[in-house]
Design an enzyme around this catalytic site. Structure first.
Site, PDB file in Angstrom:
ATOM      1  CE1 TYR A  81      -3.959  -2.139  -0.206  1.00 28.60           C
ATOM      2  CE2 TYR A  81      -2.803  -3.475   2.225  1.00 28.60           C
ATOM      3  CZ  TYR A  81      -4.017  -3.555   1.570  1.00 28.60           C
ATOM      4  OH  TYR A  81      -4.721  -4.593   1.325  1.00 28.60           O
ATOM      5  CG  HIS A  84      -9.564  -1.376  -5.583  1.00 27.71           C
ATOM      6  ND1 HIS A  84     -10.228  -1.733  -4.048  1.00 27.71           N
ATOM      7  CD2 HIS A  84     -10.767  -1.824  -6.289  1.00 27.71           C
ATOM      8  CE1 HIS A  84     -11.944  -1.798  -4.057  1.00 27.71           C
ATOM      9  NE2 HIS A  84     -12.102  -1.312  -5.469  1.00 27.71           N
TER      10      HIS A  84
HETATM   11  O1  CA2 Z   1      -6.121  -2.292  -3.142  1.00 26.49           O
HETATM   12  C1  CA2 Z   1      -7.006  -1.497  -2.081  1.00 26.49           C
HETATM   13  O2  CA2 Z   1      -7.176  -0.611  -2.496  1.00 26.49           O
HETATM   14  C2  CA2 Z   1      -7.880  -2.729  -1.106  1.00 26.49           C
HETATM   15  O3  CA2 Z   1      -9.042  -1.861  -1.491  1.00 26.49           O
HETATM   16  C3  CA2 Z   1      -7.438  -2.730  -0.074  1.00 26.49           C
HETATM   17  C4  CA2 Z   1      -8.149  -3.193   0.922  1.00 26.49           C
HETATM   18  C5  CA2 Z   1      -8.460  -4.522   0.294  1.00 26.49           C
HETATM   19  O4  CA2 Z   1      -9.085  -5.433   0.752  1.00 26.49           O
HETATM   20  C6  CA2 Z   1      -8.317  -4.740  -1.043  1.00 26.49           C
HETATM   21  O5  CA2 Z   1      -8.785  -5.766  -2.028  1.00 26.49           O
HETATM   22  C7  CA2 Z   1      -8.054  -3.907  -1.931  1.00 26.49           C
HETATM   23  C8  CA2 Z   1      -7.590  -3.193   2.708  1.00 26.49           C
HETATM   24  C9  CA2 Z   1      -7.218  -2.038   3.041  1.00 26.49           C
HETATM   25  C10 CA2 Z   1      -6.015  -2.333   4.127  1.00 26.49           C
HETATM   26  O6  CA2 Z   1      -5.329  -1.489   4.229  1.00 26.49           O
HETATM   27  C11 CA2 Z   1      -3.581  -1.381   4.769  1.00 26.49           C
HETATM   28  C12 CA2 Z   1      -3.417  -0.233   4.834  1.00 26.49           C
HETATM   29  C13 CA2 Z   1      -2.198   0.046   5.011  1.00 26.49           C
HETATM   30  C14 CA2 Z   1      -1.814  -1.101   6.609  1.00 26.49           C
HETATM   31  C15 CA2 Z   1      -2.665  -2.460   6.194  1.00 26.49           C
HETATM   32  C16 CA2 Z   1      -3.908  -2.428   5.589  1.00 26.49           C
END
Ligand code: CA2
Length: 141
Positions: free
Chosen positions: A22, A99
């Site tokens: 991310y 995303h």
């Molecule tokens: O790629 C993306 O933006 C997602 O929406 C992110 C979601 C995931 O479940 C989708 O499949 C794709 C997860 C968000 C979690 O965000 C975090 C950020 C930093 C550290 C941990 C989690």
């Protein structure tokens, strides 16, 4: 003209965990950059993040007829939430689903989004730059 930026569960952790997926930029930095882009075109930004599905739905309901565009990263709710999709269906303005990661290059359960059929534009895999692309799309509408 007001644009609403919605971020779903766990996106408050951006920039602090899992940088390999991310990135290292925080949600505040993303919000400030989107806000600057929109204000240069005469728009304002309201940003809201919640780990609660109900709070996100409440915010969408409050925004009906009050916003000219929506950017949403529904996070994990993309793959599970009929209720979030139903709420988004009530918004008539242009809507963009973002995303950060390429959900099609990840686990099978991420390949389907309940949200995608009710938005105008889907951006996946551009990293946090996807939020800027979403703002550009809304400016073009
Ligand atoms: O790629 C993306 O933006 C997602 O929406 C992110 C979601 C995931 O479940 C989708 O499949 C794709 C997860 C968000 C979690 O965000 C975090 C950020 C930093 C550290 C941990 C989690």
């Amino acid at each position: 003209m007001k644009v609403l930026l919605l971020n779903g569960p766990n996106l408050n952790l951006l920039g602090t965990r899992q940088p390999e997926i991310y990135g290292t930029i925080t949600l505040l930095e993303i919000t400030n950059a989107v806000s600057a882009k929109l204000s240069a075109s005469g728009r304002t930004l309201e940003s809201f993040q919640s780990n609660s599905e109900g709070a996100l739905i409440d915010k969408i309901q409050e925004s009906v007829d009050k916003i000219s565009g929506l950017i949403i990263n529904p996070a994990g709710l993309s793959h599970t939430s009929v209720s979030l999709r139903d709420a988004l269906s009530c918004l008539s303005c242009p809507k963009v689903e973002v995303h950060i990661s390429n959900i099609y290059a990840r686990e099978d359960f991420r390949h389907h989004s309940y949200i995608s059929p009710v938005v105008n534009c889907v951006i996946s895999g551009a990293g946090v730059f996807g939020y800027q692309l979403a703002a550009d799309y809304l400016i073009s509408c």
